[in-house]
Design a protein around this motif. Structure first.
Motif, PDB file in Angstrom:
ATOM      1  N   GLY A 135       0.768  -1.230   0.000  1.00 28.32           N
ATOM      2  CA  GLY A 135       0.000   0.000   0.000  1.00 28.32           C
ATOM      3  C   GLY A 135       0.797   1.276   0.000  1.00 28.32           C
ATOM      4  O   GLY A 135       0.527   2.159  -0.788  1.00 28.32           O
ATOM      5  N   PHE A 136       1.818   1.432   0.851  1.00 30.95           N
ATOM      6  CA  PHE A 136       2.543   2.689   0.894  1.00 30.95           C
ATOM      7  C   PHE A 136       3.894   2.499   1.560  1.00 30.95           C
ATOM      8  O   PHE A 136       4.150   1.497   2.232  1.00 30.95           O
ATOM      9  CB  PHE A 136       1.736   3.760   1.631  1.00 30.95           C
ATOM     10  N   ILE A 137       4.747   3.469   1.349  1.00 34.75           N
ATOM     11  CA  ILE A 137       6.023   3.535   2.049  1.00 34.75           C
ATOM     12  C   ILE A 137       6.032   4.807   2.891  1.00 34.75           C
ATOM     13  O   ILE A 137       5.251   5.727   2.651  1.00 34.75           O
ATOM     14  CB  ILE A 137       7.222   3.535   1.083  1.00 34.75           C
ATOM     15  N   GLU A 138       6.927   4.839   3.857  1.00 38.86           N
ATOM     16  CA  GLU A 138       7.021   6.002   4.743  1.00 38.86           C
ATOM     17  C   GLU A 138       8.414   6.609   4.686  1.00 38.86           C
ATOM     18  O   GLU A 138       9.407   5.896   4.526  1.00 38.86           O
ATOM     19  CB  GLU A 138       6.721   5.603   6.186  1.00 38.86           C
ATOM     20  N   LEU A 139       8.451   7.924   4.824  1.00 38.27           N
ATOM     21  CA  LEU A 139       9.715   8.653   4.952  1.00 38.27           C
ATOM     22  C   LEU A 139       9.792   9.209   6.362  1.00 38.27           C
ATOM     23  O   LEU A 139       8.951  10.013   6.772  1.00 38.27           O
ATOM     24  CB  LEU A 139       9.805   9.797   3.943  1.00 38.27           C
ATOM     25  N   ASN A 140      10.782   8.748   7.125  1.00 40.66           N
ATOM     26  CA  ASN A 140      10.993   9.202   8.488  1.00 40.66           C
ATOM     27  C   ASN A 140      12.356   9.868   8.604  1.00 40.66           C
ATOM     28  O   ASN A 140      13.314   9.477   7.924  1.00 40.66           O
ATOM     29  CB  ASN A 140      10.919   8.029   9.460  1.00 40.66           C
ATOM     30  N   SER A 141      12.450  10.867   9.470  1.00 39.53           N
ATOM     31  CA  SER A 141      13.724  11.569   9.651  1.00 39.53           C
ATOM     32  C   SER A 141      14.033  11.747  11.132  1.00 39.53           C
ATOM     33  O   SER A 141      13.138  11.813  11.977  1.00 39.53           O
ATOM     34  CB  SER A 141      13.702  12.928   8.951  1.00 39.53           C
ATOM     35  N   TRP A 142      15.323  11.838  11.391  1.00 38.11           N
ATOM     36  CA  TRP A 142      15.821  12.094  12.748  1.00 38.11           C
ATOM     37  C   TRP A 142      17.030  13.009  12.626  1.00 38.11           C
ATOM     38  O   TRP A 142      17.892  12.816  11.767  1.00 38.11           O
ATOM     39  CB  TRP A 142      16.210  10.778  13.429  1.00 38.11           C
ATOM     40  N   ILE A 143      17.097  14.022  13.487  1.00 37.23           N
ATOM     41  CA  ILE A 143      18.239  14.936  13.540  1.00 37.23           C
ATOM     42  C   ILE A 143      19.107  14.519  14.713  1.00 37.23           C
ATOM     43  O   ILE A 143      18.759  14.753  15.875  1.00 37.23           O
ATOM     44  CB  ILE A 143      17.774  16.398  13.683  1.00 37.23           C
ATOM     45  N   PRO A 144      20.249  13.861  14.468  1.00 32.55           N
ATOM     46  CA  PRO A 144      21.064  13.321  15.563  1.00 32.55           C
ATOM     47  C   PRO A 144      21.499  14.358  16.588  1.00 32.55           C
ATOM     48  O   PRO A 144      21.670  14.026  17.768  1.00 32.55           O
ATOM     49  CB  PRO A 144      22.274  12.721  14.831  1.00 32.55           C
ATOM     50  N   SER A 145      21.678  15.608  16.165  1.00 30.85           N
ATOM     51  CA  SER A 145      22.120  16.629  17.113  1.00 30.85           C
ATOM     52  C   SER A 145      21.055  16.961  18.149  1.00 30.85           C
ATOM     53  O   SER A 145      21.343  17.625  19.148  1.00 30.85           O
ATOM     54  CB  SER A 145      22.524  17.909  16.365  1.00 30.85           C
ATOM     55  N   HIS A 146      19.819  16.490  17.916  1.00 32.08           N
ATOM     56  CA  HIS A 146      18.735  16.779  18.864  1.00 32.08           C
ATOM     57  C   HIS A 146      18.614  15.730  19.962  1.00 32.08           C
ATOM     58  O   HIS A 146      17.740  15.841  20.819  1.00 32.08           O
ATOM     59  CB  HIS A 146      17.403  16.888  18.122  1.00 32.08           C
ATOM     60  N   GLY A 147      19.446  14.702  19.947  1.00 36.77           N
ATOM     61  CA  GLY A 147      19.382  13.685  20.991  1.00 36.77           C
ATOM     62  C   GLY A 147      19.157  12.299  20.419  1.00 36.77           C
ATOM     63  O   GLY A 147      19.300  12.079  19.210  1.00 36.77           O
ATOM     64  N   PRO A 148      18.791  11.323  21.268  1.00 35.29           N
ATOM     65  CA  PRO A 148      18.564   9.942  20.818  1.00 35.29           C
ATOM     66  C   PRO A 148      17.477   9.883  19.751  1.00 35.29           C
ATOM     67  O   PRO A 148      16.667  10.802  19.623  1.00 35.29           O
ATOM     68  CB  PRO A 148      18.130   9.219  22.100  1.00 35.29           C
ATOM     69  N   PRO A 149      17.460   8.806  18.969  1.00 36.61           N
ATOM     70  CA  PRO A 149      16.526   8.724  17.839  1.00 36.61           C
ATOM     71  C   PRO A 149      15.070   8.939  18.228  1.00 36.61           C
ATOM     72  O   PRO A 149      14.502   8.185  19.032  1.00 36.61           O
ATOM     73  CB  PRO A 149      16.751   7.303  17.309  1.00 36.61           C
ATOM     74  N   GLN A 150      14.505  10.006  17.704  1.00 40.65           N
ATOM     75  CA  GLN A 150      13.078  10.293  17.771  1.00 40.65           C
ATOM     76  C   GLN A 150      12.645  10.566  16.336  1.00 40.65           C
ATOM     77  O   GLN A 150      12.889  11.642  15.812  1.00 40.65           O
ATOM     78  CB  GLN A 150      12.796  11.492  18.684  1.00 40.65           C
ATOM     79  N   TRP A 151      12.008   9.601  15.711  1.00 33.86           N
ATOM     80  CA  TRP A 151      11.740   9.677  14.281  1.00 33.86           C
ATOM     81  C   TRP A 151      10.482  10.479  13.988  1.00 33.86           C
ATOM     82  O   TRP A 151       9.459  10.312  14.647  1.00 33.86           O
ATOM     83  CB  TRP A 151      11.613   8.269  13.694  1.00 33.86           C
ATOM     84  N   THR A 152      10.587  11.372  13.025  1.00 36.83           N
ATOM     85  CA  THR A 152       9.469  12.206  12.580  1.00 36.83           C
ATOM     86  C   THR A 152       8.987  11.702  11.229  1.00 36.83           C
ATOM     87  O   THR A 152       9.793  11.572  10.297  1.00 36.83           O
ATOM     88  CB  THR A 152       9.901  13.676  12.454  1.00 36.83           C
ATOM     89  N   LEU A 153       7.712  11.428  11.136  1.00 39.41           N
ATOM     90  CA  LEU A 153       7.136  10.996   9.861  1.00 39.41           C
ATOM     91  C   LEU A 153       6.999  12.209   8.948  1.00 39.41           C
ATOM     92  O   LEU A 153       6.237  13.133   9.235  1.00 39.41           O
ATOM     93  CB  LEU A 153       5.772  10.341  10.083  1.00 39.41           C
ATOM     94  N   LEU A 154       7.743  12.208   7.850  1.00 44.56           N
ATOM     95  CA  LEU A 154       7.683  13.317   6.903  1.00 44.56           C
ATOM     96  C   LEU A 154       6.512  13.178   5.946  1.00 44.56           C
ATOM     97  O   LEU A 154       5.822  14.141   5.656  1.00 44.56           O
ATOM     98  CB  LEU A 154       8.990  13.411   6.114  1.00 44.56           C
ATOM     99  N   ASP A 155       6.302  11.980   5.447  1.00 43.50           N
ATOM    100  CA  ASP A 155       5.212  11.772   4.493  1.00 43.50           C
ATOM    101  C   ASP A 155       5.081  10.291   4.186  1.00 43.50           C
ATOM    102  O   ASP A 155       5.973   9.490   4.485  1.00 43.50           O
ATOM    103  CB  ASP A 155       5.449  12.551   3.200  1.00 43.50           C
TER     104      ASP A 155
END
Length: 496
Positions: A460-480
């Motif tokens: 059905g779909f794929i996801e794009l997730n991002s994490w900014i390492p300088s902001h701390g441990p992995p907290q993934w943000t769903l971009l789209d």
């Protein structure tokens, strides 16, 4: 992402408020389809307009930005007996030209000086061309090389390199001088030279189809369909973005071929052949150059050779050979040096735990032990063949090396001093793959991007997730999310 996109940094152009379009409708990204002989509203330069704001409903609109009035320049046909001279930016207090043009929406961004910007873009005359009344109906004059006339060419460049890439198509539509700056690639060279870079993700989930994604605006762009033969379409492919080029490597009949997507023309063409064509190599790019190392030749021989590609000249240069031949390896740039990591080598085709560092100054390779991310316990226990797994999923952000463990669903970081890997957190839940295949793990500016999809067709779909390492441990943000029944076949990040 675009660095230093502060509203206080300079004049920030936002040309045409409708320029943020949905997928498949970003034609403005690539100017040239419209004729230069007409303005979009059909008006001629000899039609007199008044630019006073309170009368804008009766007259053609213009804007005032930091004391400037900006209008579009157009060519006049030979029957008009001369060329018009439209002022793109007049100093406050100067009389308004009698010109026609569309409403162009710009967002002012303060009056901060642009000191420290290096611009070497040719001669800036700063003088207006003189035109006789017999050859110019409007009686106006302008310097066609100054871009925004009121502030000069160098200051114009200082403003333009801070604009988003998505605005350049509209900027290029203003006149031939702007268009030449964009279409020649000069503006991207100056952006790179002065440290203004946006990173867009390019990936393919269908055989010949590619899309681009801007993680800042979270907008999509559909690329033209790749030309190819049936054999190339069905063969395994590899990809690399360098400068304003997207290179796709594959096989056609018995030879390796390259197709090149040019951002400047929004078109595909056959790329320059490598000196030693190969597949299953490790690669990475830095600005306008890229290095490809290792891989296999057309007879399946594992290589220790390497080559450098220059996107500005579209040339390949053979580099010194590595210490070990290897295939199915990965490449990164870190601290200004190129690293090839992991892969398979030796007579017994066993996994390589070492990496190699190439110093661009000394032109020498140095072997680094235990640089490859360790295989997971599950992979070792199952005695899975090394060739069944994807090459190491590695990426560099802020000169720090990260890896994705697709089996344990973990993110690991490399300690350069101790030469050890340690776990920093988890991958996003939807980072699905088959032995690492179909999962994209890429650096995108200061972000790490993970693109994962369904394990089976019809997911059905794929996801794009991002994490900014300088902001701390992995907290993934769903971009789209993007509808797709397939894995991510290929993925590359273009920074320009």
């Amino acid at each position: 992402m675009l660095e230093d996109r502060s509203l206080d940094s300079c004049l920030l152009f936002r040309v045409f408020s409708s320029s943020r379009l949905s997928e498949s409708k970003w034609s403005f990204m690539h100017p040239g389809g419209a004729s230069d002989n007409k303005l979009a509203n059909g008006k001629r330069a000899s039609e007199v307009v008044d630019v006073e704001l309170e009368d804008s409903l009766r007259r053609s609109k213009s804007l005032r930005l930091m004391g400037c009035s900006i209008t579009e320049q157009k060519e006049v046909s030979d029957s008009d007996n001369g060329s018009d001279s439209v002022s793109l930016c007049r100093e406050k207090g100067q009389s308004d030209s009698e010109v026609g043009g569309n409403v162009v929406d710009y967002l002012p961004s303060g009056e901060e000086q642009t000191d420290g910007i290096t611009v070497n873009v040719g001669t800036s005359t700063g003088q207006e061309k003189e035109q006789s009344d017999s050859s110019n109906d409007g009686g106006d004059s302008s310097d066609s090389h100054s871009l925004i006339q009121g502030i000069g060419r160098d200051n114009s460049i200082n403003c333009l390199i801070r604009c988003s890439r998505s605005d350049y198509g509209s900027i290029a539509s203003l006149n031939r001088t702007f268009r030449s700056l964009v279409r020649s690639g000069e503006i991207y060279r100056l952006r790179r030279q002065n440290g203004f870079v946006e990173h867009w993700v390019y990936f393919s989930c269908q055989l010949l189809e590619w899309v681009a994604f801007d993680p800042v605006s979270r907008k999509w762009m559909q690329l033209p369909t790749m030309p190819s033969s049936v054999i190339f379409m069905c063969s395994d492919k590899e990809s690399l973005a360098v400068g304003t080029d997207l290179l796709v490597f594959g096989k056609d009949h018995s030879s390796h071929v390259i197709y090149r997507y040019d951002l400047l023309t929004n078109s595909w063409s056959s790329g320059m052949r490598m000196n030693s064509p190969r597949c299953l190599f490790g690669s990475a790019s830095l600005g306008e150059i890229a290095i490809l190392a290792g891989g296999c030749d057309s007879q399946g021989k594992i290589l220790n050779s390497a080559e450098m590609y220059n996107s500005e000249h579209q040339t390949w240069t053979t580099l010194p050979r590595m210490n070990k031949p290897r295939k199915m390896c990965s490449g990164v740039f870190m601290d200004g040096k190129f690293y090839v990591i992991g892969g398979i080598g030796g007579n017994d085709s066993k996994p390589l735990t070492c990496g190699e560092e190439y110093d661009l100054d000394t032109k020498k390779w140095t072997e680094i032990p235990e640089m490859s991310p360790p295989r997971s316990n599950a992979a070792r226990e199952s005695e899975m063949p090394a060739a069944a797994e994807a090459p190491p999923l590695v990426a560099v952000v802020n000169n720090q090396l990260y890896a994705a463990d697709h089996t344990d669903m973990e993110v690991r970081k490399y300690d350069k001093e101790r030469r050890k890997w340690f776990t920093v957190g988890r991958l996003p839940e939807r980072a699905d793959s088959v032995n690492g295949w179909g999962l994209a793990f890429r650096a995108c500016g200061e972000r790490l991007i993970v693109i994962g999809g369904p394990k089976n067709s019809g997911g059905g779909f794929i996801e794009l997730n991002s994490w900014i390492p300088s902001h701390g441990p992995p907290q993934w943000t769903l971009l789209d999310r993007k509808h797709s029944a397939n894995f991510v076949y290929n993925c590359a990040v273009m920074g320009c």
